[in-house]
Scaffold this active site. Structure first.
Site, PDB file in Angstrom:
ATOM      1  N   LYS A  57      43.833  25.054  55.162  1.00  0.00           N
ATOM      2  CA  LYS A  57      43.111  25.788  54.023  1.00  0.00           C
ATOM      3  C   LYS A  57      44.844  26.156  53.074  1.00  0.00           C
ATOM      4  O   LYS A  57      46.124  26.860  53.809  1.00  0.00           O
ATOM      5  CB  LYS A  57      42.763  26.954  54.308  1.00  0.00           C
ATOM      6  CG  LYS A  57      40.999  26.388  54.758  1.00  0.00           C
ATOM      7  CD  LYS A  57      40.003  27.313  54.977  1.00  0.00           C
ATOM      8  CE  LYS A  57      38.827  26.957  55.472  1.00  0.00           C
ATOM      9  NZ  LYS A  57      37.775  27.785  55.361  1.00  0.00           N
ATOM     10  N   TYR A 102      31.948  20.977  50.255  1.00  0.00           N
ATOM     11  CA  TYR A 102      31.092  22.279  50.556  1.00  0.00           C
ATOM     12  C   TYR A 102      29.761  21.876  50.426  1.00  0.00           C
ATOM     13  O   TYR A 102      29.114  23.101  49.631  1.00  0.00           O
ATOM     14  CB  TYR A 102      31.537  23.434  50.075  1.00  0.00           C
ATOM     15  CG  TYR A 102      32.917  23.363  51.390  1.00  0.00           C
ATOM     16  CD1 TYR A 102      33.367  23.547  52.364  1.00  0.00           C
ATOM     17  CD2 TYR A 102      33.963  23.898  50.457  1.00  0.00           C
ATOM     18  CE1 TYR A 102      33.766  24.497  52.592  1.00  0.00           C
ATOM     19  CE2 TYR A 102      35.329  24.566  51.584  1.00  0.00           C
ATOM     20  CZ  TYR A 102      34.711  24.502  53.344  1.00  0.00           C
ATOM     21  OH  TYR A 102      35.794  24.797  53.674  1.00  0.00           O
ATOM     22  N   PHE A 106      28.981  33.054  47.343  1.00  0.00           N
ATOM     23  CA  PHE A 106      29.947  32.584  47.864  1.00  0.00           C
ATOM     24  C   PHE A 106      30.691  30.971  47.804  1.00  0.00           C
ATOM     25  O   PHE A 106      31.189  31.148  47.376  1.00  0.00           O
ATOM     26  CB  PHE A 106      30.538  32.967  49.493  1.00  0.00           C
ATOM     27  CG  PHE A 106      30.009  31.454  50.830  1.00  0.00           C
ATOM     28  CD1 PHE A 106      30.666  30.399  51.281  1.00  0.00           C
ATOM     29  CD2 PHE A 106      29.088  32.688  51.056  1.00  0.00           C
ATOM     30  CE1 PHE A 106      30.181  30.059  51.643  1.00  0.00           C
ATOM     31  CE2 PHE A 106      28.483  31.762  52.104  1.00  0.00           C
ATOM     32  CZ  PHE A 106      28.707  30.865  52.127  1.00  0.00           C
ATOM     33  N   ARG A 148      36.449  23.816  67.190  1.00  0.00           N
ATOM     34  CA  ARG A 148      36.046  24.888  66.390  1.00  0.00           C
ATOM     35  C   ARG A 148      36.410  26.202  67.392  1.00  0.00           C
ATOM     36  O   ARG A 148      36.574  27.234  67.182  1.00  0.00           O
ATOM     37  CB  ARG A 148      34.607  24.526  66.723  1.00  0.00           C
ATOM     38  CG  ARG A 148      33.635  23.378  65.602  1.00  0.00           C
ATOM     39  CD  ARG A 148      33.351  23.660  64.425  1.00  0.00           C
ATOM     40  NE  ARG A 148      32.605  24.879  63.784  1.00  0.00           N
ATOM     41  CZ  ARG A 148      32.336  25.251  62.830  1.00  0.00           C
ATOM     42  NH1 ARG A 148      32.425  25.500  61.449  1.00  0.00           N
ATOM     43  NH2 ARG A 148      31.576  26.648  62.970  1.00  0.00           N
ATOM     44  N   THR A 171      33.668  32.258  62.250  1.00  0.00           N
ATOM     45  CA  THR A 171      34.104  31.713  60.832  1.00  0.00           C
ATOM     46  C   THR A 171      34.527  33.188  60.296  1.00  0.00           C
ATOM     47  O   THR A 171      35.323  33.618  59.045  1.00  0.00           O
ATOM     48  CB  THR A 171      32.072  31.536  60.122  1.00  0.00           C
ATOM     49  OG1 THR A 171      31.338  30.202  60.473  1.00  0.00           O
ATOM     50  CG2 THR A 171      32.464  31.749  58.864  1.00  0.00           C
ATOM     51  N   ARG A 173      41.199  31.933  64.042  1.00  0.00           N
ATOM     52  CA  ARG A 173      41.656  33.237  63.125  1.00  0.00           C
ATOM     53  C   ARG A 173      41.555  34.058  63.612  1.00  0.00           C
ATOM     54  O   ARG A 173      41.593  35.251  62.568  1.00  0.00           O
ATOM     55  CB  ARG A 173      39.828  32.757  62.572  1.00  0.00           C
ATOM     56  CG  ARG A 173      39.657  31.734  61.771  1.00  0.00           C
ATOM     57  CD  ARG A 173      38.160  31.418  61.400  1.00  0.00           C
ATOM     58  NE  ARG A 173      38.270  30.025  60.958  1.00  0.00           N
ATOM     59  CZ  ARG A 173      37.039  29.509  60.382  1.00  0.00           C
ATOM     60  NH1 ARG A 173      35.875  29.902  60.912  1.00  0.00           N
ATOM     61  NH2 ARG A 173      36.614  28.124  59.343  1.00  0.00           N
ATOM     62  N   ASN A 205      39.892  32.643  55.377  1.00  0.00           N
ATOM     63  CA  ASN A 205      40.096  31.906  56.856  1.00  0.00           C
ATOM     64  C   ASN A 205      40.788  31.090  57.548  1.00  0.00           C
ATOM     65  O   ASN A 205      40.267  30.462  58.368  1.00  0.00           O
ATOM     66  CB  ASN A 205      38.609  31.985  57.401  1.00  0.00           C
ATOM     67  CG  ASN A 205      37.747  31.098  56.991  1.00  0.00           C
ATOM     68  OD1 ASN A 205      38.373  29.920  56.250  1.00  0.00           O
ATOM     69  ND2 ASN A 205      36.175  30.840  57.643  1.00  0.00           N
ATOM     70  N   HIS A 242      39.846  24.729  58.454  1.00  0.00           N
ATOM     71  CA  HIS A 242      37.937  24.314  57.712  1.00  0.00           C
ATOM     72  C   HIS A 242      38.016  23.519  59.579  1.00  0.00           C
ATOM     73  O   HIS A 242      38.802  22.504  59.701  1.00  0.00           O
ATOM     74  CB  HIS A 242      38.113  23.956  57.329  1.00  0.00           C
ATOM     75  CG  HIS A 242      37.012  22.658  57.099  1.00  0.00           C
ATOM     76  ND1 HIS A 242      35.064  22.629  57.356  1.00  0.00           N
ATOM     77  CD2 HIS A 242      36.544  21.366  57.919  1.00  0.00           C
ATOM     78  CE1 HIS A 242      34.498  22.180  57.110  1.00  0.00           C
ATOM     79  NE2 HIS A 242      35.812  21.436  57.850  1.00  0.00           N
ATOM     80  N   GLU A 255      32.563  14.026  57.078  1.00  0.00           N
ATOM     81  CA  GLU A 255      34.062  14.688  56.240  1.00  0.00           C
ATOM     82  C   GLU A 255      34.842  14.083  56.213  1.00  0.00           C
ATOM     83  O   GLU A 255      35.972  13.688  55.166  1.00  0.00           O
ATOM     84  CB  GLU A 255      33.723  16.077  56.647  1.00  0.00           C
ATOM     85  CG  GLU A 255      33.383  17.209  56.729  1.00  0.00           C
ATOM     86  CD  GLU A 255      33.003  18.261  57.222  1.00  0.00           C
ATOM     87  OE1 GLU A 255      33.705  18.290  58.502  1.00  0.00           O
ATOM     88  OE2 GLU A 255      32.358  19.222  57.425  1.00  0.00           O
TER      89      GLU A 255
HETATM   90  P1  IDP Z   1      32.952  27.159  58.520  1.00  0.00           P
HETATM   91  O1  IDP Z   1      33.880  27.117  58.147  1.00  0.00           O
HETATM   92  O2  IDP Z   1      33.345  28.454  60.055  1.00  0.00           O
HETATM   93  O3  IDP Z   1      32.043  26.229  59.660  1.00  0.00           O
HETATM   94  P2  IDP Z   1      30.789  28.062  57.239  1.00  0.00           P
HETATM   95  O4  IDP Z   1      29.509  28.803  57.296  1.00  0.00           O
HETATM   96  O5  IDP Z   1      30.925  26.401  57.253  1.00  0.00           O
HETATM   97  O6  IDP Z   1      31.705  28.162  57.863  1.00  0.00           O
HETATM   98  O7  IDP Z   1      31.336  28.008  55.325  1.00  0.00           O
HETATM   99  C1  IDP Z   1      32.504  27.747  55.094  1.00  0.00           C
HETATM  100  C2  IDP Z   1      33.576  27.908  54.487  1.00  0.00           C
HETATM  101  O8  IDP Z   1      32.548  29.059  53.536  1.00  0.00           O
HETATM  102  C3  IDP Z   1      34.079  29.749  55.673  1.00  0.00           C
HETATM  103  O9  IDP Z   1      35.125  29.257  56.083  1.00  0.00           O
HETATM  104  C4  IDP Z   1      34.357  30.464  54.416  1.00  0.00           C
HETATM  105  O10 IDP Z   1      36.026  30.027  53.907  1.00  0.00           O
HETATM  106  C5  IDP Z   1      33.575  30.360  53.247  1.00  0.00           C
HETATM  107  N1  IDP Z   1      32.572  31.132  53.552  1.00  0.00           N
HETATM  108  C6  IDP Z   1      31.554  31.591  54.478  1.00  0.00           C
HETATM  109  N2  IDP Z   1      30.877  32.415  53.958  1.00  0.00           N
HETATM  110  C7  IDP Z   1      31.636  33.196  53.650  1.00  0.00           C
HETATM  111  C8  IDP Z   1      31.000  34.745  53.024  1.00  0.00           C
HETATM  112  O11 IDP Z   1      30.194  35.580  53.399  1.00  0.00           O
HETATM  113  N3  IDP Z   1      31.866  34.875  52.220  1.00  0.00           N
HETATM  114  C9  IDP Z   1      33.114  34.124  52.076  1.00  0.00           C
HETATM  115  N4  IDP Z   1      33.448  33.619  52.142  1.00  0.00           N
HETATM  116  C10 IDP Z   1      32.450  32.395  52.384  1.00  0.00           C
HETATM  117 MG    MG Z   2      31.491  25.368  58.317  1.00  0.00          MG
END
Ligand code: IDP
Ligand code: MG
Length: 152
Positions: A9, A49, A57, A85, A91, A102, A112, A115, A126
């Site tokens: 990212k 997304y 968010f 993962r 996450t 992370r 974070n 992805h 994807e």
């Molecule tokens: P993942 O990337 O671990 O699969 P997801 O739940 O799919 O997590 O969320 C996608 C992305 O959205 C996360 O990697 C993060 O960058 C962002 N994100 C998810 N939840 C939050 C939040 O509560 N605050 C800010 N950003 C968030």
């Molecule tokens: Mg995800």
């Protein structure tokens, strides 16, 4: 064999962590079958997304992922989705295990670093968003017999 989509990212690219992050996946044993340096535009970010549309968010996530260049990769290996993962970590960096990407480099969920697809179905969707079929290279490494029990 599975394939998974990885995005290094914008924050990780800006922080000079491209090499560090690729190294972790390489060391794990996953094989790179596609890779590009690109800027994700809004339309592509919305598709990628789509599952998060409407969440609190969502807008900041689109701003974040389109804010600067990224590196997008397709990695291949047995259980590649779950293994990637695990290497990435949870996450929320506060919950990510030390030793994960992370867990070693992140503090906040909205920064974070990486992805990784969350299921085989997601990975297929994807990968098709980011790569044309001819951009993915099927190959074997000479070292594969020391990483895989059986080389196809
Ligand atoms: P993942 O990337 O671990 O699969 P997801 O739940 O799919 O997590 O969320 C996608 C992305 O959205 C996360 O990697 C993060 O960058 C962002 N994100 C998810 N939840 C939050 C939040 O509560 N605050 C800010 N950003 C968030
Ligand atoms: Mg995800």
């Amino acid at each position: 064999m599975e394939r998974t989509l990885i995005i290094i990212k914008p924050d990780a690219v800006q922080r000079g962590l491209i090499g560090e992050i690729i190294t972790r996946f390489e060391r794990r044993g996953l094989r790179i079958v596609g890779m590009k340096f690109m800027r994700i535009d809004r339309a592509l970010a919305e598709k990628h997304y789509a599952e998060h549309k409407g969440k609190s968010f969502y807008e900041s996530l689109l701003d974040y992922i389109t804010s600067a260049p990224v590196v997008v990769m397709v990695l291949e290996g047995p259980n590649a989705v779950q293994i990637a993962r695990n290497t990435i970590g949870a996450t929320k960096p506060v919950e990510a295990a030390a030793g994960s990407i992370r867990g070693d480099f992140g503090l906040e969920t909205g920064r974070n670093l990486v992805h990784g697809s969350d299921s085989l179905a997601s990975s297929q969707r994807e990968i098709a968003l980011f790569f044309a079929a001819e951009e993915l290279i099927s190959w074997t490494r000479d070292v594969d017999r020391w990483i895989l029990e059986k080389v196809e």
